[in-house]
Every structure is written in structure tokens, then in C-alpha cells.
Design a protein around this motif. Structure first.
Motif, PDB file in Angstrom:
ATOM      1  N   PRO A  67      43.965  75.939  70.633  1.00 35.12           N
ATOM      2  CA  PRO A  67      42.625  76.510  70.460  1.00 35.12           C
ATOM      3  C   PRO A  67      42.721  77.925  69.866  1.00 35.12           C
ATOM      4  O   PRO A  67      42.526  78.931  70.549  1.00 35.12           O
ATOM      5  CB  PRO A  67      42.062  76.509  71.886  1.00 35.12           C
ATOM      6  CG  PRO A  67      43.275  76.683  72.746  1.00 35.12           C
ATOM      7  CD  PRO A  67      44.391  75.950  72.028  1.00 35.12           C
TER       8      PRO A  67
ATOM      9  N   ALA B 126      40.255  85.312  70.105  1.00 33.01           N
ATOM     10  CA  ALA B 126      39.145  86.090  70.670  1.00 33.01           C
ATOM     11  C   ALA B 126      39.563  86.763  71.975  1.00 33.01           C
ATOM     12  O   ALA B 126      39.191  87.909  72.244  1.00 33.01           O
ATOM     13  CB  ALA B 126      37.931  85.192  70.905  1.00 33.01           C
ATOM     14  N   LYS B 127      40.363  86.055  72.762  1.00 32.88           N
ATOM     15  CA  LYS B 127      40.815  86.587  74.052  1.00 32.88           C
ATOM     16  C   LYS B 127      41.614  87.884  73.879  1.00 32.88           C
ATOM     17  O   LYS B 127      41.545  88.780  74.713  1.00 32.88           O
ATOM     18  CB  LYS B 127      41.653  85.538  74.781  1.00 32.88           C
ATOM     19  CG  LYS B 127      41.820  85.802  76.259  1.00 32.88           C
ATOM     20  CD  LYS B 127      42.623  84.701  76.944  1.00 32.88           C
ATOM     21  CE  LYS B 127      41.761  83.476  77.129  1.00 32.88           C
ATOM     22  NZ  LYS B 127      42.454  82.439  77.946  1.00 32.88           N
TER      23      LYS B 127
ATOM     24  N   GLU C 298      39.728  80.584  70.220  1.00 30.15           N
ATOM     25  CA  GLU C 298      39.530  81.072  71.586  1.00 30.15           C
ATOM     26  C   GLU C 298      40.635  82.042  71.989  1.00 30.15           C
ATOM     27  O   GLU C 298      40.368  83.091  72.592  1.00 30.15           O
ATOM     28  CB  GLU C 298      39.465  79.899  72.572  1.00 30.15           C
ATOM     29  CG  GLU C 298      38.249  79.006  72.421  1.00 30.15           C
ATOM     30  CD  GLU C 298      38.344  77.944  71.315  1.00 30.15           C
ATOM     31  OE1 GLU C 298      37.480  77.068  71.276  1.00 30.15           O
ATOM     32  OE2 GLU C 298      39.278  77.984  70.479  1.00 30.15           O
TER      33      GLU C 298
ATOM     34  N   SER D 101      40.231  74.349  67.783  1.00 30.55           N
ATOM     35  CA  SER D 101      38.958  75.072  67.800  1.00 30.55           C
ATOM     36  C   SER D 101      37.956  74.447  66.840  1.00 30.55           C
ATOM     37  O   SER D 101      36.749  74.543  67.064  1.00 30.55           O
ATOM     38  CB  SER D 101      39.160  76.542  67.421  1.00 30.55           C
ATOM     39  OG  SER D 101      39.960  77.204  68.357  1.00 30.55           O
TER      40      SER D 101
ATOM     41  N   THR E 231      43.982  84.062  63.964  1.00 30.64           N
ATOM     42  CA  THR E 231      44.104  82.657  64.374  1.00 30.64           C
ATOM     43  C   THR E 231      45.388  82.013  63.838  1.00 30.64           C
ATOM     44  O   THR E 231      46.029  81.229  64.537  1.00 30.64           O
ATOM     45  CB  THR E 231      42.884  81.822  63.935  1.00 30.64           C
ATOM     46  OG1 THR E 231      42.719  81.942  62.525  1.00 30.64           O
ATOM     47  CG2 THR E 231      41.619  82.277  64.647  1.00 30.64           C
TER      48      THR E 231
ATOM     49  N   SER F 269      50.666  79.591  75.054  1.00 29.78           N
ATOM     50  CA  SER F 269      49.776  78.445  75.228  1.00 29.78           C
ATOM     51  C   SER F 269      50.558  77.131  75.300  1.00 29.78           C
ATOM     52  O   SER F 269      50.023  76.099  75.687  1.00 29.78           O
ATOM     53  CB  SER F 269      48.759  78.371  74.079  1.00 29.78           C
ATOM     54  OG  SER F 269      49.368  77.944  72.867  1.00 29.78           O
TER      55      SER F 269
END
Length: 179
Positions: A113, A119-120, A116, A95, A127, A177
Motif C-alpha cells: 500500500p 502518507a504515514k 498509505e 493503493s 511512493t 511492510s
């Protein structure tokens, strides 16, 4: 013995990340060591910690042959990339780290990331937990549920158990991820 360095800016949960790793190690009845280092600035300064998880005795808290480097910014990579042993892992917060950055060829680079993904799941402070999910899946140093349970126990012991649902969501986002 597994040697891990967690590094980034103060305020990114770096020291907390190390504590969660040793909680998971203690749950496996391993010997653990957590050695923090941080600037006097706190937020915005540098922060890192050396983490060791071992079946045997730990002679020194300092990591020399790093198996896993958990980084949340570019300066952390600059400072510690050369300490990773060949075949070791470098976790990169894609990020904020330049995508064109070059890395050593003899290590495994995992780009996550984190912002991101956090935030999702509506957990902007998670983070570091997103990155931990990716770390657990890629390295297999802990079983998925084993680490999740240790993380929740860590926050409960800190009086922050009310955030566990959101933290598990961040952990799952990072874990999923990795393919």
C-alpha cells in the motif's frame, strides 16, 4: 543476472526507480544497464525501464526473462506480467490496483500500500521509494543499508540530498511492510 522491469504512469518515479537500482548495482561493482521508455506526455502517460544487474557482461538492454516486475498501476501489470519468469516477483501498488485482481499462480505477488505508507511518513512523492523498500526486503537483491546508501548517493548527485531524510523514512516504511 537479475532482470527488472519498472513500470507505471509518468510522474510516479519509474525511471528514477530504475536509476536507483543501477546505482546500488554499481556500488557492488556489478555491470548494469538502464533502458528507459516513456510516452511523450510525461506525467500521466506510460513510463517503464528495463534494468539489468549482472556479474558478467550484458549483451542486450532488453529484459526477456524478468526476475522482478515493479509496477505502480494496473496497466503496467497488464503489459508486463507475462514476461515474469516462473518463481519471479511481481510488486503491486495495492493503493490503486483492484484487490480482486487475479495473478499468475507461478509467481510471487507482493502487494504494497504505497500511498498509505508514504502518507504515514509524510512523503507523498515517495511512493516509488516505499515500493523499493519492499522490493529490497522481499528479494534480498541488496542488503538493507547498502541500498539505502546508494539511494542517498543518487539524490545527492542530483542535487536533491536535502530530501534524503524523508526518502529514507519512505524506504524504511516499505522495507518494514514485508514480514
Amino acid at each position: 543476472m537479475t532482470e527488472i522491469i519498472c513500470a507505471g504512469f509518468g510522474g510516479q518515479g519509474i525511471l528514477t526507480t530504475g536509476m536507483m537500482l543501477i546505482y546500488a548495482g554499481m556500488d557492488q561493482e556489478k555491470n548494469v544497464c538502464w533502458y528507459p521508455s516513456y510516452g511523450s506526455e510525461m506525467r500521466g502517460g506510460t513510463a517503464n525501464c528495463n534494468v539489468k544487474i549482472s556479474d558478467g557482461k550484458i549483451a542486450s538492454p532488453y529484459c526477456k526473462n524478468v526476475d522482478i516486475l515493479f509496477t505502480m498501476n494496473g496497466p503496467a501489470i497488464d503489459k508486463f506480467e507475462n514476461s515474469i519468469k516462473p518463481g519471479g516477483y511481481l510488486f503491486v501498488n495495492s493503493s490503486i490496483v483492484d484487490d480482486k485482481r487475479k495473478y499468475r499462480k507461478d509467481i510471487i505477488v507482493v502487494k504494497v500500500p504505497t500511498m498509505e505508507l508514504a502518507a504515514k511518513v509524510e512523503n507523498l512523492k515517495g511512493t516509488n521509494i516505499v515500493m523499493l523498500g519492499a522490493l529490497v526486503n522481499a528479494t534480498k537483491i541488496f542488503e538493507k543499508e547498502e541500498f539505502s546508501n546508494a539511494m542517498c548517493k543518487y539524490f545527492e548527485n542530483k542535487g536533491k540530498g536535502k530530501y534524503n531524510v524523508k526518502n529514507v523514512e519512505a524506504y524504511e516504511a516499505g522495507y518494514n511492510s514485508i514480514h
